[in-house]
Design a protein around this motif. Structure first.
Motif, short mmCIF file in Angstrom:
data_model
loop_
_atom_site.label_atom_id
_atom_site.label_comp_id
_atom_site.label_asym_id
_atom_site.label_seq_id
_atom_site.Cartn_x
_atom_site.Cartn_y
_atom_site.Cartn_z
N MET A 1 9.74 16.32 -7.45
CA MET A 1 9.59 14.95 -7.45
C MET A 1 10.24 14.17 -6.51
O MET A 1 9.71 13.15 -6.00
CB MET A 1 10.34 14.43 -9.04
CG MET A 1 9.46 14.87 -10.37
SD MET A 1 7.69 14.54 -10.19
CE MET A 1 7.96 12.91 -10.48
N VAL A 2 11.56 14.66 -6.07
CA VAL A 2 12.24 13.91 -4.96
C VAL A 2 11.44 14.25 -3.87
O VAL A 2 11.11 13.09 -3.05
CB VAL A 2 13.62 14.47 -4.66
CG1 VAL A 2 14.09 14.00 -3.33
CG2 VAL A 2 14.33 13.85 -5.94
N PHE A 3 10.64 15.43 -3.50
CA PHE A 3 10.07 15.56 -2.34
C PHE A 3 8.70 14.69 -2.34
O PHE A 3 8.02 14.49 -1.21
CB PHE A 3 9.61 17.50 -2.02
CG PHE A 3 8.60 17.49 -1.17
CD1 PHE A 3 8.99 17.69 0.26
CD2 PHE A 3 7.27 17.71 -1.69
CE1 PHE A 3 7.96 17.88 0.89
CE2 PHE A 3 6.25 17.97 -0.58
CZ PHE A 3 6.56 17.99 0.46
N LEU A 4 8.08 14.69 -3.55
CA LEU A 4 6.68 14.09 -3.47
C LEU A 4 7.16 12.59 -3.28
O LEU A 4 6.22 11.86 -2.74
CB LEU A 4 5.99 14.05 -4.90
CG LEU A 4 5.61 15.50 -5.19
CD1 LEU A 4 4.90 15.55 -6.70
CD2 LEU A 4 4.41 15.88 -4.31
N LEU A 5 8.13 12.02 -3.86
CA LEU A 5 8.33 10.60 -3.52
C LEU A 5 8.68 10.32 -1.98
O LEU A 5 8.07 9.33 -1.58
CB LEU A 5 9.85 9.88 -4.41
CG LEU A 5 10.21 8.66 -4.18
CD1 LEU A 5 9.33 7.67 -4.49
CD2 LEU A 5 11.51 8.52 -4.89
N LEU B 1 0.78 -1.20 0.14
CA LEU B 1 -0.01 -0.15 0.20
C LEU B 1 0.84 1.33 0.10
O LEU B 1 0.58 2.37 -0.61
CB LEU B 1 -0.98 0.09 1.11
CG LEU B 1 -2.04 -0.96 0.99
CD1 LEU B 1 -2.77 -0.94 2.53
CD2 LEU B 1 -3.16 -0.75 -0.04
N THR B 2 2.12 1.17 0.60
CA THR B 2 2.81 2.37 0.62
C THR B 2 3.35 2.97 -0.55
O THR B 2 3.45 3.94 -1.11
CB THR B 2 4.03 2.26 1.77
OG1 THR B 2 3.48 1.80 3.18
CG2 THR B 2 4.97 3.38 1.99
N LEU B 3 3.80 1.74 -1.45
CA LEU B 3 4.50 1.95 -2.55
C LEU B 3 3.46 2.24 -3.67
O LEU B 3 3.71 2.98 -4.47
CB LEU B 3 5.10 0.32 -3.21
CG LEU B 3 6.32 -0.22 -2.34
CD1 LEU B 3 7.01 -1.15 -2.97
CD2 LEU B 3 7.51 1.14 -2.39
N SER B 4 2.08 1.88 -3.33
CA SER B 4 0.92 2.29 -4.10
C SER B 4 0.67 3.54 -4.00
O SER B 4 0.50 4.50 -4.89
CB SER B 4 -0.21 1.40 -3.92
OG SER B 4 0.10 0.16 -4.02
N TYR B 5 0.86 4.20 -2.63
CA TYR B 5 0.51 5.52 -2.50
C TYR B 5 1.55 6.34 -3.09
O TYR B 5 1.34 7.44 -3.68
CB TYR B 5 0.14 5.58 -1.11
CG TYR B 5 -0.73 5.17 -0.20
CD1 TYR B 5 -1.88 4.73 -0.90
CD2 TYR B 5 -0.66 4.71 0.89
CE1 TYR B 5 -3.18 4.22 -0.40
CE2 TYR B 5 -1.70 4.02 1.52
CZ TYR B 5 -3.01 3.80 1.12
OH TYR B 5 -4.18 3.24 1.68
N ALA B 6 2.73 6.20 -2.82
CA ALA B 6 3.84 6.93 -3.25
C ALA B 6 3.99 6.94 -4.68
O ALA B 6 4.22 7.88 -5.37
CB ALA B 6 5.20 6.26 -2.57
N GLY B 7 3.70 5.75 -5.40
CA GLY B 7 3.66 5.67 -6.81
C GLY B 7 2.49 6.47 -7.39
O GLY B 7 2.76 7.55 -8.43
N SER B 8 1.49 6.69 -6.82
CA SER B 8 0.30 7.38 -7.45
C SER B 8 0.59 9.09 -7.17
O SER B 8 0.17 9.66 -8.13
CB SER B 8 -0.90 7.10 -6.42
OG SER B 8 -1.55 6.11 -6.65
N ILE B 9 1.47 9.27 -6.05
CA ILE B 9 1.56 10.84 -5.73
C ILE B 9 2.69 11.03 -6.77
O ILE B 9 2.45 12.40 -7.43
CB ILE B 9 2.05 11.00 -4.31
CG1 ILE B 9 0.77 10.87 -3.42
CG2 ILE B 9 2.72 12.27 -4.06
CD1 ILE B 9 1.28 10.82 -2.00
N VAL B 10 3.83 10.27 -6.96
CA VAL B 10 4.78 10.72 -8.05
C VAL B 10 4.16 10.73 -9.32
O VAL B 10 4.71 11.91 -10.05
CB VAL B 10 5.58 9.63 -7.71
CG1 VAL B 10 6.97 9.87 -8.97
CG2 VAL B 10 6.54 9.91 -6.45
N PHE B 11 3.24 9.95 -9.60
CA PHE B 11 2.70 9.88 -11.01
C PHE B 11 2.03 11.06 -11.28
O PHE B 11 2.03 11.93 -12.28
CB PHE B 11 2.03 8.68 -11.27
CG PHE B 11 1.25 8.46 -12.63
CD1 PHE B 11 1.84 8.39 -13.70
CD2 PHE B 11 -0.15 8.82 -12.58
CE1 PHE B 11 1.03 8.30 -14.94
CE2 PHE B 11 -0.81 9.08 -13.67
CZ PHE B 11 -0.13 8.52 -15.11
#
Length: 374
Positions: free
Chosen positions: A81-85, A16-26
């Motif tokens: 992008m780094v901040f969002l990641l 879920l963490t990777l999904s949330y982070a991936g969605s925000i970065v995308f």
């Protein structure tokens, strides 16, 4: 049954963490791309500056082109992008942990139940959502399992006691006969035969109860009204002996099930109604009726007044109303328990209510079968 061997994998929280982070970065990358494309529409690739000293010239000025825009925009976009990641990973980790906390409590309760602790409840707080609905359903299941486990323990204890009683009586009779050679052998044999018959009846009742609980029987189209008439004809001599009048009326009541089990159910109900009746001039009424979705078998008898508390317990195995009855037709204490199990095995319900004038009214609701057999 053993657990299934599985290869190790990522935890749901990490996924879920990777999904949330991936969605925000995308989403951030898509937004920056839109901004970049929008800026490129209005910034030419090369800017032609007017010559110095030209008439009307405002003086020296710097006009940015696309190269300048790229040098200014790309580093800032990379930092964003780094901040969002980082924000997505950290925030997603805590958010996933908060979302999965109820699931952890449910998992712990499941492990406790698997180890035999059925008294534990999750009791998840908060407003209604999917996790709380799951927790409430699990608590309900645990409550039913705990009640069923307690019922099975009582049943095992009562069955052991009931089976031990005829064996102990037989042992006592044999010891007395061995110590008293002059004892009447005929009376001893009659007594042993009676005790052995009771033990056989109890064993057969237990087997019938187990068969009904397992639902291991063939289902055919049957008519409850014909079954009621068959049971009445079988027990009519007993009713006449006890001075009880039996009335059988009703409509054709088609259903699906085992003829033998439904006949046993009806016979048990009618037998109880005859035995537990008034000393004289008692009555039993057996009726069948048809409703839109169900067929109903009702057995109503006169008899002593029973409180709702007593009525609520007589369905339990080895319960015989207000007191234990010892007679030739006392049964083995499984009559109504068998009735309940057979009704449930046929997806029906058993309802027992005390009559105001004394006696009981017992109804069994079973799924109806339409005239075309469906």
């Amino acid at each position: 049954m053993g657990t299934v061997d599985r290869a190790p994998g990522l935890s749901v929280r990490l996924k879920l963490t990777l999904s949330y982070a991936g969605s925000i970065v995308f989403a951030g990358a898509l937004l920056l791309a839109v901004v970049w494309v929008f800026l490129l529409r209005y910034v030419p690739e090369v800017i032609a500056a007017p010559p110095r000293g030209a008439p009307g010239s405002p003086g020296p000025m710097i006009i940015p082109d696309r190269a300048d825009l790229q040098r200014a925009f790309v580093p800032k976009a990379a930092l964003v992008m780094v901040f969002l990641l980082i924000f997505g990973l950290v925030g997603g980790w805590f958010l996933a942990g908060s979302m999965l906390a109820p699931l952890t409590r449910i998992t712990n309760a499941t492990r406790m139940a698997a180890n035999g602790s059925l008294s534990h409840r999750i009791q998840l707080e908060g407003r209604e959502d999917e996790f709380r609905e799951l927790a409430d359903a699990f608590d309900t299941m645990l409550a039913r399992l705990e009640a069923h486990d307690a019922e099975q323990r009582r049943f095992a204890a009562n069955a052991s006691h009931e089976l031990r009683t005829p064996l102990a009586i037989t042992q006592t009779l044999l010891d007395v006969a061995r110590n008293d050679p002059n004892r009447d052998i005929g009376a001893l044999v009659d007594r042993l035969r009676f005790v052995n018959t009771r033990a056989i009846d109890l064993t057969e009742a237990l087997l019938l109860l187990s068969r009904a609980n397992q639902r291991s029987f063939t289902r055919d189209h049957v008519d409850l009204s014909l079954i009621a008439e068959e049971a009445t004809e079988t027990l009519l001599p007993l009713a006449e002996k006890r001075g009880v009048t039996v009335e059988t009326t009703g409509d054709i009541a088609p259903t699906t099930g085992s003829h033998a089990l439904l006949l046993q159910m009806t016979t048990n109900l009618l037998h109880n109604a005859i035995v537990h009746n008034l000393p004289e001039q008692g009555t039993v009424r057996v009726t069948t009726s048809v409703h839109p979705m169900t067929v109903v078998l009702a057995v109503e008898n006169t008899g002593p007044k029973l409180s709702p508390q007593v009525v609520s317990t007589i369905v339990e195995p080895f319960q015989r109303g207000t007191q234990r009855v010892h007679s030739d037709h006392a049964g083995v204490g499984l009559g109504l328990a068998i009735v309940k199990s057979i009704a449930q095995a046929h997806y029906g319900t058993l309802i027992i209510t005390p009559r105001a004038d004394g006696g009981l009214r017992v109804t069994v609701d079973l799924p109806a079968t339409r005239a075309d057999g469906s």
